[in-house]
Design a protein around this motif. Structure first.
Motif, mmCIF file in Angstrom:
data_model
loop_
_atom_site.group_PDB
_atom_site.id
_atom_site.type_symbol
_atom_site.label_atom_id
_atom_site.label_comp_id
_atom_site.label_asym_id
_atom_site.label_seq_id
_atom_site.Cartn_x
_atom_site.Cartn_y
_atom_site.Cartn_z
ATOM 1 N N GLU A 131 63.379 23.009 74.929
ATOM 2 C CA GLU A 131 62.286 22.423 75.484
ATOM 3 C C GLU A 131 62.350 22.934 77.078
ATOM 4 O OE1 GLU A 131 63.145 18.432 75.326
ATOM 5 O OE2 GLU A 131 62.891 18.077 72.970
ATOM 6 N N GLU A 160 60.589 25.822 60.399
ATOM 7 C CA GLU A 160 60.946 25.394 61.770
ATOM 8 C C GLU A 160 62.429 26.062 61.847
ATOM 9 O OE1 GLU A 160 61.510 21.406 61.568
ATOM 10 O OE2 GLU A 160 59.341 20.721 61.829
ATOM 11 N N VAL A 198 59.275 32.743 70.253
ATOM 12 C CA VAL A 198 60.701 32.656 69.801
ATOM 13 C C VAL A 198 61.390 33.599 70.730
ATOM 14 C CG1 VAL A 198 62.236 33.330 67.911
ATOM 15 C CG2 VAL A 198 59.958 32.216 67.638
ATOM 16 N N GLU A 231 54.352 28.430 73.204
ATOM 17 C CA GLU A 231 55.564 28.351 72.045
ATOM 18 C C GLU A 231 55.517 29.885 71.867
ATOM 19 O OE1 GLU A 231 54.542 26.182 68.567
ATOM 20 O OE2 GLU A 231 54.810 24.251 69.707
ATOM 21 N N TYR A 288 67.613 26.186 66.219
ATOM 22 C CA TYR A 288 67.836 26.050 67.362
ATOM 23 C C TYR A 288 66.261 25.841 68.061
ATOM 24 C CZ TYR A 288 72.620 27.006 67.326
ATOM 25 O OH TYR A 288 73.836 26.978 67.092
ATOM 26 N N THR A 289 66.246 24.809 69.004
ATOM 27 C CA THR A 289 64.871 24.820 69.767
ATOM 28 C C THR A 289 65.153 24.596 71.396
ATOM 29 O OG1 THR A 289 64.551 22.550 69.316
ATOM 30 C CG2 THR A 289 63.274 23.978 67.804
ATOM 31 N N HIS A 332 59.644 26.004 73.410
ATOM 32 C CA HIS A 332 58.559 25.145 73.550
ATOM 33 C C HIS A 332 58.307 24.859 75.192
ATOM 34 C CE1 HIS A 332 58.104 24.079 69.467
ATOM 35 N NE2 HIS A 332 59.375 24.057 69.440
ATOM 36 N N ARG A 392 68.103 22.039 72.034
ATOM 37 C CA ARG A 392 68.218 21.053 70.674
ATOM 38 C C ARG A 392 68.814 21.789 69.542
ATOM 39 N NH1 ARG A 392 67.791 16.344 73.793
ATOM 40 N NH2 ARG A 392 65.826 16.312 74.934
ATOM 41 N N ILE A 413 65.753 31.348 69.059
ATOM 42 C CA ILE A 413 65.656 29.851 69.532
ATOM 43 C C ILE A 413 64.046 29.824 69.813
ATOM 44 C CG2 ILE A 413 66.123 28.369 71.506
ATOM 45 C CD1 ILE A 413 68.851 29.768 72.387
ATOM 46 N N GLU A 414 63.510 28.727 68.990
ATOM 47 C CA GLU A 414 62.176 28.539 69.334
ATOM 48 C C GLU A 414 62.014 27.756 70.799
ATOM 49 O OE1 GLU A 414 59.476 25.529 66.872
ATOM 50 O OE2 GLU A 414 60.107 27.446 65.565
#
Length: 254
Positions: free
Chosen positions: A243, A237, A184, A182, A240-241, A207, A228, A204-205
């Motif tokens: 995957e 949190e 950033v 994980e 923006y994330t 994962h 996401r 954006i994080e």
């Protein structure tokens, strides 16, 4: 009775005889053709053009090298203009042409290589997204529902959510630098974070999926995955994330 022998008298020449002798004139070197050997100084711009032409070799691997190649051609044109304007007092046309030829060759080949990298780096089924222009610059939109106001995604960003995207950015340095699952992703190399934390639409994080990891690098990285968004994140949190299916060093800066 002894007889004395007198040495012969030396032959004498009259003044007329001496005057009749031919005197060879002294030959002098003529300087009428000195212009054929005249030194003409080399134009400084010709040397600069050749130097830049060699430096344009960097165009095979970088955008900066392509810019050097273009600059070389411009400098070369200026060098030719200055040499011709000097009306024979300066030399360097062959040197200038050599530098321009190198620049055109390296720039052409480099542009072809980078274009191929740009086309082939996009995974099939993913949409190319420019982080600064397509996400960060849109920021958020303030909307009202009656008397209640709330923030929402920009109308042009909403279609990207829950879609497979291919995006580039820079890693925000963290305590862990190796085998990160994980991290950033920032829109630029730290400029958005001067004086504090990055804004929510500048980060954006990420994962990594399926146990994949990624090592920290200070260069531009390219990541593919599903975007996401959550406008009501919990404390700590990100809005923006991503995957991520894959991550690596970006092949191009575009």
């Amino acid at each position: 009775m002894s007889q004395s022998v007198l040495p012969p008298e030396p032959e004498t020449q009259s003044v007329a005889d001496v005057a009749d002798d031919t005197v060879e004139p002294v030959q002098t070197t003529s300087f009428d053709h000195r212009d054929e050997f005249e030194y003409r100084p080399m134009s400084l711009w010709a040397s600069v053009t050749l130097f830049l032409g060699v430096c344009s070799l960097a165009g095979l691997v970088s955008l900066t090298g392509l810019m050097i190649g273009v600059a070389t051609v411009l400098v070369g044109c200026f060098a030719v203009y200055r040499i011709r304007r000097a009306k024979g007092e300066l030399s360097g046309i062959p040197l200038t042409v050599a530098g321009m030829v190198l620049a055109v060759g390296f720039t052409s080949v480099g542009a072809t290589f980078q274009y191929q990298d740009y086309v082939n780096e996009l995974p099939p089924g993913y949409k190319r997204v420019n982080f600064p222009k397509d996400i960060s610059a849109k920021e958020f939109v303030l909307r009202r529902d009656g008397e209640q106001a709330y923030w929402s995604l920009h109308p042009e960003v909403e279609p990207l959510v829950d879609e497979k995207i291919f995006i580039k950015g820079y890693l925000w340095q963290s305590r862990v630098s190796e085998r990160m699952s994980e991290f950033v992703l920032l829109k630029d190399n730290g400029k958005c974070c001067m004086g504090g934390d990055p804004k929510p639409f500048d980060m954006i994080e990420v994962h990594m999926k399926d146990g994949k990891t990624f090592d920290y690098t200070d260069g531009l990285v390219a990541i593919s995955g599903v975007l996401r968004a959550n406008m009501r994140p919990a404390p700590g949190e990100a809005i923006y994330t991503l995957e991520a299916d894959n991550a690596g060093r970006a092949k191009t800066v575009f």
